[in-house]
Motif scaffolding. Structure first.
Motif, PDB file in Angstrom:
ATOM      1  N   LEU A   1       0.875  -1.170   0.000  1.00 46.73           N
ATOM      2  CA  LEU A   1       0.000   0.000   0.000  1.00 46.73           C
ATOM      3  C   LEU A   1       0.911   1.218   0.000  1.00 46.73           C
ATOM      4  CD1 LEU A   1      -2.752   1.473   0.359  1.00 46.73           C
ATOM      5  CD2 LEU A   1      -2.341   1.319   2.834  1.00 46.73           C
ATOM      6  N   MET A   2       0.800   2.050  -1.041  1.00 43.71           N
ATOM      7  CA  MET A   2       1.632   3.242  -1.150  1.00 43.71           C
ATOM      8  C   MET A   2       0.955   4.421  -0.443  1.00 43.71           C
ATOM      9  SD  MET A   2       4.412   2.573  -2.833  1.00 43.71           S
ATOM     10  CE  MET A   2       5.155   1.492  -4.056  1.00 43.71           C
ATOM     11  N   VAL A   3       1.744   5.130   0.390  1.00 39.69           N
ATOM     12  CA  VAL A   3       1.224   6.302   1.106  1.00 39.69           C
ATOM     13  C   VAL A   3       2.228   7.442   0.986  1.00 39.69           C
ATOM     14  CG1 VAL A   3       0.019   4.810   2.752  1.00 39.69           C
ATOM     15  CG2 VAL A   3       2.271   5.733   3.352  1.00 39.69           C
ATOM     16  N   MET A   4       1.751   8.668   1.266  1.00 35.42           N
ATOM     17  CA  MET A   4       2.626   9.837   1.261  1.00 35.42           C
ATOM     18  C   MET A   4       2.785  10.352   2.683  1.00 35.42           C
ATOM     19  SD  MET A   4       3.706  10.782  -1.821  1.00 35.42           S
ATOM     20  CE  MET A   4       4.001  12.543  -1.668  1.00 35.42           C
ATOM     21  N   LEU A   5       4.035  10.679   3.027  1.00 38.55           N
ATOM     22  CA  LEU A   5       4.349  11.375   4.271  1.00 38.55           C
ATOM     23  C   LEU A   5       5.175  12.589   3.873  1.00 38.55           C
ATOM     24  CD1 LEU A   5       5.390   8.372   6.556  1.00 38.55           C
ATOM     25  CD2 LEU A   5       3.180   9.524   6.506  1.00 38.55           C
ATOM     26  N   GLY A   6       4.577  13.762   3.954  1.00 38.30           N
ATOM     27  CA  GLY A   6       5.239  14.942   3.428  1.00 38.30           C
ATOM     28  C   GLY A   6       5.365  14.804   1.914  1.00 38.30           C
TER      29      GLY A   6
ATOM     30  N   GLN B   1       7.518  12.472   0.583  1.00 37.18           N
ATOM     31  CA  GLN B   1       8.161  11.179   0.365  1.00 37.18           C
ATOM     32  C   GLN B   1       7.123  10.057   0.332  1.00 37.18           C
ATOM     33  OE1 GLN B   1      11.479  10.209  -0.191  1.00 37.18           O
ATOM     34  NE2 GLN B   1      10.457   8.249  -0.539  1.00 37.18           N
ATOM     35  N   ILE B   2       7.345   9.107  -0.617  1.00 35.22           N
ATOM     36  CA  ILE B   2       6.459   7.953  -0.721  1.00 35.22           C
ATOM     37  C   ILE B   2       7.009   6.818   0.141  1.00 35.22           C
ATOM     38  CG2 ILE B   2       5.414   6.266  -2.272  1.00 35.22           C
ATOM     39  CD1 ILE B   2       5.749   8.217  -4.537  1.00 35.22           C
ATOM     40  N   PHE B   3       6.104   6.171   0.866  1.00 32.17           N
ATOM     41  CA  PHE B   3       6.458   4.995   1.659  1.00 32.17           C
ATOM     42  C   PHE B   3       5.539   3.838   1.281  1.00 32.17           C
ATOM     43  CE2 PHE B   3       8.143   8.485   4.103  1.00 32.17           C
ATOM     44  CZ  PHE B   3       9.329   7.991   4.619  1.00 32.17           C
ATOM     45  N   ALA B   4       6.067   2.617   1.387  1.00 29.30           N
ATOM     46  CA  ALA B   4       5.295   1.421   1.036  1.00 29.30           C
ATOM     47  C   ALA B   4       5.044   0.589   2.287  1.00 29.30           C
ATOM     48  CB  ALA B   4       6.050   0.592  -0.005  1.00 29.30           C
ATOM     49  N   PHE B   5       3.761   0.284   2.550  1.00 27.66           N
ATOM     50  CA  PHE B   5       3.385  -0.607   3.645  1.00 27.66           C
ATOM     51  C   PHE B   5       3.237  -2.017   3.065  1.00 27.66           C
ATOM     52  CE2 PHE B   5       0.981   2.500   6.682  1.00 27.66           C
ATOM     53  CZ  PHE B   5       2.004   3.425   6.552  1.00 27.66           C
ATOM     54  N   PRO B   6       3.930  -3.034   3.582  1.00 25.42           N
ATOM     55  CA  PRO B   6       3.674  -4.411   3.127  1.00 25.42           C
ATOM     56  C   PRO B   6       2.196  -4.736   3.326  1.00 25.42           C
ATOM     57  CG  PRO B   6       5.680  -4.335   4.437  1.00 25.42           C
ATOM     58  CD  PRO B   6       5.037  -2.980   4.563  1.00 25.42           C
ATOM     59  N   LEU B   7       1.526  -5.131   2.268  1.00 21.04           N
ATOM     60  CA  LEU B   7       0.076  -5.300   2.315  1.00 21.04           C
ATOM     61  C   LEU B   7      -0.348  -6.399   3.296  1.00 21.04           C
ATOM     62  CD1 LEU B   7      -2.237  -3.844   0.928  1.00 21.04           C
ATOM     63  CD2 LEU B   7      -2.327  -5.697  -0.744  1.00 21.04           C
TER      64      LEU B   7
ATOM     65  N   ILE C   1      11.330   7.020  -5.992  1.00 21.25           N
ATOM     66  CA  ILE C   1      11.794   5.998  -5.053  1.00 21.25           C
ATOM     67  C   ILE C   1      10.863   5.960  -3.846  1.00 21.25           C
ATOM     68  CG2 ILE C   1      13.645   5.346  -3.469  1.00 21.25           C
ATOM     69  CD1 ILE C   1      15.626   6.500  -5.443  1.00 21.25           C
ATOM     70  N   ALA C   2      10.445   4.751  -3.472  1.00 23.16           N
ATOM     71  CA  ALA C   2       9.615   4.562  -2.284  1.00 23.16           C
ATOM     72  C   ALA C   2      10.376   3.709  -1.285  1.00 23.16           C
ATOM     73  CB  ALA C   2       8.297   3.880  -2.654  1.00 23.16           C
ATOM     74  N   LEU C   3      10.277   4.051  -0.012  1.00 12.84           N
ATOM     75  CA  LEU C   3      10.937   3.299   1.053  1.00 12.84           C
ATOM     76  C   LEU C   3       9.936   2.317   1.666  1.00 12.84           C
ATOM     77  CD1 LEU C   3      12.874   6.240   2.767  1.00 12.84           C
ATOM     78  CD2 LEU C   3      13.729   4.588   1.092  1.00 12.84           C
ATOM     79  N   ILE C   4      10.355   1.067   1.795  1.00 10.54           N
ATOM     80  CA  ILE C   4       9.483   0.014   2.328  1.00 10.54           C
ATOM     81  C   ILE C   4       9.693  -0.083   3.833  1.00 10.54           C
ATOM     82  CG2 ILE C   4       8.882  -2.426   2.193  1.00 10.54           C
ATOM     83  CD1 ILE C   4      10.182  -2.415  -0.624  1.00 10.54           C
ATOM     84  N   LEU C   5       8.598  -0.035   4.583  1.00 14.94           N
ATOM     85  CA  LEU C   5       8.679   0.015   6.042  1.00 14.94           C
ATOM     86  C   LEU C   5       8.756  -1.376   6.670  1.00 14.94           C
ATOM     87  CD1 LEU C   5       6.160   2.886   6.881  1.00 14.94           C
ATOM     88  CD2 LEU C   5       8.618   3.008   6.534  1.00 14.94           C
ATOM     89  N   ASP C   6       9.519  -1.451   7.747  1.00 14.73           N
ATOM     90  CA  ASP C   6       9.612  -2.648   8.580  1.00 14.73           C
ATOM     91  C   ASP C   6       8.946  -2.289   9.907  1.00 14.73           C
ATOM     92  OD1 ASP C   6      10.327  -4.620  10.385  1.00 14.73           O
ATOM     93  OD2 ASP C   6      12.374  -4.834   9.646  1.00 14.73           O
ATOM     94  N   PHE C   7       7.658  -2.672  10.064  1.00 13.74           N
ATOM     95  CA  PHE C   7       6.879  -2.191  11.207  1.00 13.74           C
ATOM     96  C   PHE C   7       7.383  -2.668  12.569  1.00 13.74           C
ATOM     97  CE2 PHE C   7       3.667  -1.469   7.839  1.00 13.74           C
ATOM     98  CZ  PHE C   7       3.490  -0.115   8.059  1.00 13.74           C
ATOM     99  N   PRO C   8       7.759  -3.937  12.739  1.00 12.91           N
ATOM    100  CA  PRO C   8       8.267  -4.346  14.064  1.00 12.91           C
ATOM    101  C   PRO C   8       9.476  -3.524  14.504  1.00 12.91           C
ATOM    102  CG  PRO C   8       7.725  -6.270  12.752  1.00 12.91           C
ATOM    103  CD  PRO C   8       7.627  -5.093  11.832  1.00 12.91           C
ATOM    104  N   GLU C   9      10.413  -3.305  13.581  1.00 11.88           N
ATOM    105  CA  GLU C   9      11.597  -2.523  13.924  1.00 11.88           C
ATOM    106  C   GLU C   9      11.236  -1.054  14.123  1.00 11.88           C
ATOM    107  OE1 GLU C   9      16.051  -3.088  12.497  1.00 11.88           O
ATOM    108  OE2 GLU C   9      14.895  -1.932  11.030  1.00 11.88           O
ATOM    109  N   LEU C  10      10.293  -0.587  13.332  1.00 12.38           N
ATOM    110  CA  LEU C  10       9.840   0.797  13.448  1.00 12.38           C
ATOM    111  C   LEU C  10       9.262   1.057  14.840  1.00 12.38           C
ATOM    112  CD1 LEU C  10       9.734   3.117  11.294  1.00 12.38           C
ATOM    113  CD2 LEU C  10       7.313   2.561  11.012  1.00 12.38           C
ATOM    114  N   MET C  11       8.443   0.115  15.314  1.00  6.98           N
ATOM    115  CA  MET C  11       7.824   0.262  16.635  1.00  6.98           C
ATOM    116  C   MET C  11       8.863   0.206  17.747  1.00  6.98           C
ATOM    117  SD  MET C  11       4.534   0.765  16.536  1.00  6.98           S
ATOM    118  CE  MET C  11       3.987   0.189  18.143  1.00  6.98           C
ATOM    119  N   SER C  12       9.777  -0.749  17.650  1.00  6.91           N
ATOM    120  CA  SER C  12      10.777  -0.885  18.716  1.00  6.91           C
ATOM    121  C   SER C  12      11.712   0.317  18.766  1.00  6.91           C
ATOM    122  CB  SER C  12      11.591  -2.167  18.514  1.00  6.91           C
ATOM    123  OG  SER C  12      12.345  -2.101  17.312  1.00  6.91           O
ATOM    124  N   THR C  13      11.880   1.010  17.644  1.00  2.70           N
ATOM    125  CA  THR C  13      12.789   2.164  17.588  1.00  2.70           C
ATOM    126  C   THR C  13      12.128   3.455  18.039  1.00  2.70           C
ATOM    127  OG1 THR C  13      13.975   1.142  15.735  1.00  2.70           O
ATOM    128  CG2 THR C  13      14.321   3.506  16.090  1.00  2.70           C
TER     129      THR C  13
END
Length: 674
Positions: free
Chosen positions: A540-545, A547-553, A656-668
């Motif tokens: 799922l492609m989203v915009m933050l500011g 920059q495009i980010f990709a959420f693993p569906l 270019i879109a950055l793909i998010l790693d949610f578990p690591e994102l949360m722990s950080t």
């Protein structure tokens, strides 16, 4: 002395042996509950026999000796002279472990080490009850066999003459009139080569008659057993006594009928001596080819690039609004999709490659814990990417061991609770769209949410008030916390919580999610959802500011618009109510956008609910773009090692879109409180 691992015959043998060993692992455990299953006994016998034949040609004497004894024991079992019991099964599994160790040495390019003398002695004891164990392993010296002749002649020595009874038996077999029990192992293959052409008539041709004599005369010296062609000199082992035999293996058929194939796929067949082929049918074309997995990876990468080009062309086509171009682009999309599917299938392996090890795991643990457990496997033919098959092996082993050790109660406890003494575990796999669902279910004691809450407070993970607000699902998720265990005494087998955090991390790295359901007295079910492949990912492609980010569906649960005036704050954390359940809410732009500018939080916002492990979390995003298949690329040097990013990709419009790693994102970032 090192082996030449590039040798084609050795490579063929290793491929075949690995498949056989994987099968034996499951077959042996099944045999313990069905010791009279003739088909199963024959299949295991063939497995040992085929490995012995290939190992013999390659002069792998340690493997030949062990397989020969195992083959002889199963020959007795097939004939009903002995019956499998638990102690015998323990020995067979030790034999299999020894063979697997030898196979690992082969992979490392070394000749296999001889089996433990105690294992060889135990097998010898099954063959001869009066056998006295020795301090050293018993090595069976091969009996010399005559050199095979390239062409059998009609003027055989007097010792090769056949009796009238043997001759009549051959004719009976040729015409399908052999009496029950009269078929010998050698007759089985020799008759096969002729019956295809003679089955429609009682008369045989002169060529067929000569072929029968040739084959009989070439085998009579070895007492009509079927080991003579797959174990040639110099390491041929002593043939077992003649007995009713199952259908010949591929190696045996190829060895006795070389003209039926241009090139045999098994080393045992390549080792066999040439035999007359006067009556053999025409060779069949080969239907498979062995390809190095690195080549498949290269092709998959190229298909990934093609997917990116397709996405780019789709975006450009929308601006032209040309009907012919639209048709061409649609055709390209169809062909690209078909190609992607075809290449993915070449990388696919059945989950059985992993499931096959669990009957042995459950059997061994159940015996050591004095439990009675039945394992049911479902969906073994479900296919998924080979890399996922390998990556899922360790997490699944831990979860299954966990179910045996902690999930299933002792037989007396189960009986007292009105259950059957035998526990039941189901390991299942099924494809759901572009994902695979794996479940591990047991009918054990289940987990008590109240006990989990109390344990969390005792360990200082949270206070009593916070623990009391946990839902049942959140309570069950506590077992994935590092060091969290429900056992008073930690066993060396597993620990519900000891290592479970590692399982959760492993699944998360595969872009998968894990969920737990449990009911006291009824059992526990763990569900794991992972993508079919790691190479191409739906997002799922989203915009933050800007920059495009990709959420693993696979992680996305739902999307909705939210009035931020309707949020609540609990323990300093902003939350939203979704179907009467409070979920933590976070603003991704605060974490990931460097030049973040606060916006009016009273307006409607896009909220994406994401599964992070067993927890659901809400993320506020600036804009929703849509779904898109992407190819994961490694991060560049500037972003390498950045927490919370799994990789990057190129979108359909070339950005270019950055793909998010949610578990690591949360722990950080989650501990920051926003």
């Amino acid at each position: 002395m090192a082996l030449d691992t590039d040798d084609e015959i050795l490579q063929d043998f290793m491929v075949e042996a690995e498949e056989i060993l994987d099968g034996l692992n499951e077959q042996l455990v099944t045999l313990e509950s069905a010791p009279q299953d003739t088909d199963l006994l024959n299949a295991i016998f063939r497995g040992f026999h085929t490995i012995k034949g290939g190992a013999g040609f390659l002069s792998l004497e340690a493997m030949v000796n062990l397989c020969h004894k195992g083959e002889d024991v199963f020959n007795l079992l097939r004939q009903g002279e002995r019956v499998v019991d638990a102690d015998m099964m323990d020995t067979f599994l030790k034999v299999l472990d020894s063979l697997n160790s030898m196979f690992a040495e082969l992979k490392a390019g070394e000749y296999p080490t001889a089996a433990d003398p105690q294992i060889l002695d135990q097998l010898a004891a099954y063959l001869n009850p009066d056998f006295t164990p020795t301090a050293e392993a018993v090595v069976i010296e091969p009996e010399p066999e005559p050199e095979p002749e390239p062409e059998a002649t009609s003027s055989a020595p007097a010792g090769d003459d056949i009796t009238d009874d043997e001759f009549e038996a051959l004719l009976d077999q040729l015409h399908g009139n052999a009496p029950p029990g009269a078929k010998s192992d050698s007759d089985d293959t020799s008759a096969k080569s002729v019956t295809a052409t003679a089955s429609d008539s009682d008369d045989i041709t002169e060529e067929e008659f000569e072929a029968l004599l040739d084959e009989l005369q070439g085998k009579k010296k070895t007492a009509a057993t079927k080991t003579e062609v797959t174990t040639p000199p110099p390491v041929a082992s002593k043939p077992a006594a003649a007995s009713p035999s199952p259908e010949p293996t591929i190696a045996e058929t190829a060895a006795t009928e070389p003209a039926q194939k241009d090139k045999s796929d098994t080393p045992a067949a390549k080792a066999a001596a040439p035999a007359p082929a006067k009556a053999a049918p025409a060779a069949a074309a080969e239907t498979s080819v062995r390809v190095d997995t690195s080549r498949l990876d290269e092709i998959m990468n190229m298909v990934g690039e093609l997917v990116l080009v397709r996405n780019r062309i789709n975006t450009l086509e929308a601006a032209f609004q040309d009907e012919e171009m639209a048709k061409a682009v649609n055709n390209l999309a169809v062909v690209t999709g078909d190609l992607q599917t075809a290449v993915m299938k070449t990388r696919m392996q059945p989950i059985k490659k992993v499931f096959g090890r669990f009957p042995r795991v459950v059997r061994d643990l159940a015996r050591s814990l004095k439990k009675d457990i039945n394992l049911e496997l479902r969906g073994e033919e479900t296919d998924l990417d080979k890399n996922l098959v390998e990556a899922l092996a360790d997490p699944l082993v831990h979860l299954v061991r966990n179910a045996v050790d902690h999930g299933i109660e002792m037989p007396d406890v189960r009986e007292a609770a009105g259950k059957s003494r035998q526990g039941h575990i189901v390991l299942a796999a099924a494809q759901e769209g572009d994902h695979i669902l794996l479940t591990i279910a047991d009918d054990g004691a289940g987990m008590n949410p109240e006990v989990l809450r109390r344990k969390a407070v005792e360990k200082g993970m949270m206070d009593q008030d916070t623990a009391s607000r946990l839902t049942e699902s959140e309570c069950f998720a506590l077992i994935f916390a590092p060091g969290f265990s429900m056992k008073q005494e930690i066993s060396d087998i597993s620990g519900r919580g000891v290592g479970m955090d590692v399982v959760k991390t492993s699944i998360s790295k595969l872009n998968g999610v894990i969920d737990i359901n449990s009911e006291i007295g009824k059992g526990t079910t763990l569900s794991i959802k992972v993508p079919l492949t790691l190479a191409i990912m739906p997002t799922l492609m989203v915009m933050l500011g800007q920059q495009i980010f990709a959420f693993p569906l696979v992680s996305v649960n739902e999307i909705f618009h939210l009035d931020l005036n309707k949020t609540n704050t609990v323990d300093g954390q902003q939350t939203i109510m979704v179907r009467n359940k409070a979920l933590p809410l976070f603003y991704l732009r605060k974490w990931l956008v460097k030049a973040y500018q606060p916006t009016d939080e009273n307006e409607l916002q896009h909220v994406v609910i994401v599964n992070v492990g067993t927890q659901k979390v809400g993320f506020v995003v600036d804009q929703l773009i849509g779904q898109e298949e992407v190819v994961i690329k490694p991060l560049g040097a500037l972003l390498h090692g950045t927490k919370g990013l799994a990789g990057a990709t190129i979108t359909g419009d070339g950005r270019i879109a950055l793909i998010l790693d949610f578990p690591e994102l949360m722990s950080t970032y989650a501990h920051r409180g926003y």
